[in-house]
Design a protein around this motif. Structure first.
Motif, PDB file in Angstrom:
ATOM      1  N   MET A   1     -28.288  32.963   0.746  1.00  0.00           N
ATOM      2  CA  MET A   1     -26.939  32.968   1.116  1.00  0.00           C
ATOM      3  C   MET A   1     -26.903  33.735   2.413  1.00  0.00           C
ATOM      4  O   MET A   1     -26.181  33.542   3.173  1.00  0.00           O
ATOM      5  N   ALA A   2     -27.704  34.907   2.401  1.00  0.00           N
ATOM      6  CA  ALA A   2     -27.575  35.663   3.819  1.00  0.00           C
ATOM      7  C   ALA A   2     -28.065  34.910   4.888  1.00  0.00           C
ATOM      8  O   ALA A   2     -27.692  34.987   6.168  1.00  0.00           O
ATOM      9  N   GLN A   3     -29.336  34.076   4.740  1.00  0.00           N
ATOM     10  CA  GLN A   3     -29.735  33.195   5.473  1.00  0.00           C
ATOM     11  C   GLN A   3     -28.623  31.965   6.168  1.00  0.00           C
ATOM     12  O   GLN A   3     -28.562  31.632   7.319  1.00  0.00           O
ATOM     13  N   PHE A   4     -28.410  31.598   5.094  1.00  0.00           N
ATOM     14  CA  PHE A   4     -27.022  30.427   5.428  1.00  0.00           C
ATOM     15  C   PHE A   4     -25.812  30.990   6.209  1.00  0.00           C
ATOM     16  O   PHE A   4     -25.283  30.322   7.001  1.00  0.00           O
ATOM     17  N   ALA A   5     -25.754  32.225   5.908  1.00  0.00           N
ATOM     18  CA  ALA A   5     -24.407  32.869   6.646  1.00  0.00           C
ATOM     19  C   ALA A   5     -24.606  32.903   7.839  1.00  0.00           C
ATOM     20  O   ALA A   5     -23.449  32.795   8.494  1.00  0.00           O
TER      21      ALA A   5
ATOM     22  N   ALA B   1     -18.030  34.729  -1.841  1.00  0.00           N
ATOM     23  CA  ALA B   1     -17.669  35.431  -0.628  1.00  0.00           C
ATOM     24  C   ALA B   1     -17.981  34.737   0.564  1.00  0.00           C
ATOM     25  O   ALA B   1     -17.602  34.449   1.593  1.00  0.00           O
ATOM     26  N   SER B   2     -19.497  34.185   0.299  1.00  0.00           N
ATOM     27  CA  SER B   2     -20.091  33.478   1.618  1.00  0.00           C
ATOM     28  C   SER B   2     -19.141  32.166   1.978  1.00  0.00           C
ATOM     29  O   SER B   2     -19.419  31.863   3.110  1.00  0.00           O
ATOM     30  N   ILE B   3     -18.726  31.560   1.101  1.00  0.00           N
ATOM     31  CA  ILE B   3     -17.857  30.312   1.339  1.00  0.00           C
ATOM     32  C   ILE B   3     -16.439  30.664   1.868  1.00  0.00           C
ATOM     33  O   ILE B   3     -16.006  30.130   2.793  1.00  0.00           O
ATOM     34  N   ALA B   4     -15.860  31.796   1.184  1.00  0.00           N
ATOM     35  CA  ALA B   4     -14.560  32.321   1.772  1.00  0.00           C
ATOM     36  C   ALA B   4     -14.647  32.775   3.160  1.00  0.00           C
ATOM     37  O   ALA B   4     -13.582  32.592   4.063  1.00  0.00           O
ATOM     38  N   LYS B   5     -15.601  33.478   3.392  1.00  0.00           N
ATOM     39  CA  LYS B   5     -15.782  34.085   5.030  1.00  0.00           C
ATOM     40  C   LYS B   5     -15.795  32.940   6.049  1.00  0.00           C
ATOM     41  O   LYS B   5     -15.794  33.209   7.047  1.00  0.00           O
ATOM     42  N   ARG B   6     -16.184  31.719   5.733  1.00  0.00           N
ATOM     43  CA  ARG B   6     -16.018  30.618   6.602  1.00  0.00           C
ATOM     44  C   ARG B   6     -14.778  30.047   7.144  1.00  0.00           C
ATOM     45  O   ARG B   6     -14.408  29.368   7.873  1.00  0.00           O
ATOM     46  N   ALA B   7     -13.787  30.525   6.312  1.00  0.00           N
ATOM     47  CA  ALA B   7     -12.176  30.070   6.336  1.00  0.00           C
ATOM     48  C   ALA B   7     -11.781  30.701   8.007  1.00  0.00           C
ATOM     49  O   ALA B   7     -12.106  32.044   7.994  1.00  0.00           O
ATOM     50  N   ASP B   8     -10.916  30.332   8.602  1.00  0.00           N
ATOM     51  CA  ASP B   8     -10.091  30.875   9.557  1.00  0.00           C
ATOM     52  C   ASP B   8      -9.750  32.058   9.190  1.00  0.00           C
ATOM     53  O   ASP B   8      -9.530  32.984   9.961  1.00  0.00           O
ATOM     54  N   GLU B   9      -8.978  32.177   7.955  1.00  0.00           N
ATOM     55  CA  GLU B   9      -8.542  33.690   7.635  1.00  0.00           C
ATOM     56  C   GLU B   9      -8.898  33.762   6.090  1.00  0.00           C
ATOM     57  O   GLU B   9      -8.499  32.717   5.293  1.00  0.00           O
ATOM     58  N   ALA B  10      -9.494  34.941   5.680  1.00  0.00           N
ATOM     59  CA  ALA B  10      -9.922  35.070   4.173  1.00  0.00           C
ATOM     60  C   ALA B  10      -9.151  36.538   4.004  1.00  0.00           C
ATOM     61  O   ALA B  10      -9.397  37.596   4.696  1.00  0.00           O
TER      62      ALA B  10
END
Length: 528
Positions: free
Chosen positions: A196-200, A312-321
């Motif tokens: 996850m950290a790598q993909f982040a 969290a890793s998905i959420a943080k990709r949003a424009d606003e989280a």
């Protein structure tokens, strides 16, 4: 009296020693406390090991018993609810915040803690046993040594005979299995977090080929721990979902979650999956971003760190989280899902030219259910916790109704999807303390609600065809009109067409045919 007779009497006294029975009792409770099925073979074998350690190195035996008694006493309530350590339990330890941890501790029945204390007391007694002088080796000792050694090899030999690999670490001794399961599964979790950290840090690899959205607002509401048979709109016994039961839209009555816990299930649902491993950089949010959508993620679930959980890793990709709980030690307030509607209201208050993707992640029906409802319930069924669980469905239904009204009041076209990440299984069934917890052995752990409500729906429609969360990305592509090379779904998701076999991923990360699972039916009768 000759020497042989004396030796015979001494051996008999040794065989009848109450400490042998005491060690058997300890072995039995340690076996059960660590979450493994009862085995007379391994209980007797571990008794022999404890006896031999006392005969040869008593101080080492005290250390071993002291450590295992403490572990067993602490783990007993968890073991009864969740079984032996597996990927899911270790993942939960890494990703659960303080509030959730406290709730888990309060959901177990009181007598589980009493048994835990009893196991601890047995350990104290064993550790306080006074050591004796060195005694000669007896026939009983030889028998114990032979039996415990042979038993150690039983499971590895069986594995080899069944086409597996011979490994000593695969022994069936619960004490050894527990250590192995913790170490192996913790390594799996750390590997997953490292991925996850790598993909982040990686950009998504989507190749979008077309963008043809039908609606302006696309809203995904992710429920939590909702069994489908607990919602009246989806065939449940109770009329506890008046909005979903009447609204124009499409309800799926055979939708199957990908796994039995939040992190694993949503990791497999919302991400592109290759070889059963989520590619965290390629998910619904990054796909929508790539297609030119404006993306929002609003969550009532805890965020421990920026990328340390799959969600969290998905959420943080949003424009606003935005998270109502940060997940640190001060985030122990029991925030309500309805507070998320304040955030959606702010989004709807402004006109936006881009198509919008809004994701809401609820606490929903997460145990302990009575914390979700503040102790309120509409009808008593079996236990207070079960009754509160049913009422959480009404709370979620009410939230969906209010969100639907918000969307209608915008005057723009919209489509709203609601589904739950997984279901739950009953524990302490039929008792006053009956409750629900995560599991992976029953169909009801994966049978969850799924519905699609759109601004142009004209009727209330039920789809009985089976659908799998493993195909959610395909649905998402069809729903939003975003086509990508990486997404291929060979059937229209919103239809009655068959979709082929359905598999779930259990807590040991094994793919299992859904049809091979057992059942955990909801008893609709009040407890007498």
């Amino acid at each position: 009296m000759n020497y042989t007779l004396k030796e015979s009497l001494a051996s008999r006294r040794q065989a009848l020693s109450p400490w042998i029975g005491f060690y058997f009792l300890q072995s039995l409770f340690i076996n059960l406390a660590l979450g493994y099925p009862f085995s007379l073979l391994y209980t007797v074998a571990f008794t022999c090991v404890l006896h031999l350690l006392w005969r040869t190195v008593p101080n080492v035996q005290k250390v071993v018993l002291g450590i295992y008694s403490l572990i067993a006493a602490s783990y007993y309530p968890f073991g009864q609810a969740y079984g032996a350590p597996n990927f899911n339990t270790l993942l939960a330890m890494h990703s659960t915040n303080m509030e959730e941890s406290t709730e888990i501790l309060t959901i177990f029945p009181w007598y589980s803690y009493v048994v835990g204390l009893f196991i601890f007391a047995l350990g104290v007694i064993a550790v306080r046993r006074k050591t004796e002088g060195k005694k000669p080796w007896r026939n009983l000792d030889s028998l114990c040594l032979l039996f415990s050694v042979v038993t150690f090899f039983v499971q590895p030999v069986q594995n080899l005979a069944w086409g597996g690999v011979f490994k000593l670490k695969d022994t069936g001794y619960p004490a050894v299995r527990f250590v192995k399961d913790v170490v192996v599964n913790n390594a799996e979790v750390l590997d997953e977090q490292a991925r996850m950290a790598q993909f982040a840090e990686m950009k998504d690899t989507w190749h979008v080929t077309a963008v043809k959205p039908k609606y302006h607002y696309y809203v995904v509401v992710i429920g939590e721990s909702a069994r489908r048979d607990a919602l009246g709109a989806f065939g449940g016994h109770w009329n506890n979902t008046p909005f979903a039961s009447a609204v124009n839209g499409t309800l799926f009555t055979d939708y199957i979650a990908a796994s039995g816990s939040t992190q694993k299930s949503l990791g497999l649902t919302l991400n592109r999956v290759v070889d059963n491993k989520p590619q965290f950089q390629d998910n619904v949010v990054t796909l929508a971003n790539r297609a030119g959508f404006q993306t929002w993620w609003f969550s009532n679930q805890g965020q421990i760190g920026e990328y340390d959980t799959a969600i969290a890793s998905i959420a943080k990709r949003a424009d606003e989280a935005h998270f109502l709980k940060s997940g640190d030690f001060e985030a122990d307030k029991n925030t309500q899902d309805e507070e998320l509607l304040k955030m959606t209201a702010q989004v709807f208050a402004s006109e936006r030219s881009q198509p919008q993707l809004i994701v809401l992640h609820l606490m929903g029906s997460h145990p302990q259910a009575c914390d979700r409802t503040k102790g309120k319930y509409a009808e008593f069924v079996q236990s207070k916790e079960t009754s509160c669980y049913l009422y959480t469905m009404t709370q979620t239904d009410d939230l969906l109704g209010k969100l639907y009204s918000q969307l209608r009041n915008t005057g723009n076209s919209f489509s709203l999807v609601y589904f739950s990440d997984h279901g739950l299984a009953f524990k302490e069934r039929g008792k006053e303390v009956q409750y629900l917890a995560h599991d992976d052995k029953f169909q009801q752990n994966f049978q969850v609600p799924f519905m699609v409500l759109s601004s142009d729906d004209k009727k209330h429609r039920i789809i009985k065809a089976r659908r799998s969360a493993n195909d959610f990305l395909g649905f998402f592509s069809q729903w939003t009109g975003i086509s990508a090379k990486e997404i291929v779904l060979g059937y229209p998701f919103i239809s009655e067409k068959k979709a082929g076999p359905t598999y779930i991923t259990n807590f040991h990360l094994q793919k299992v045919d859904f049809n091979h699972l057992g059942t955990d039916l909801f008893d609709t009768k009040p407890r007498r």
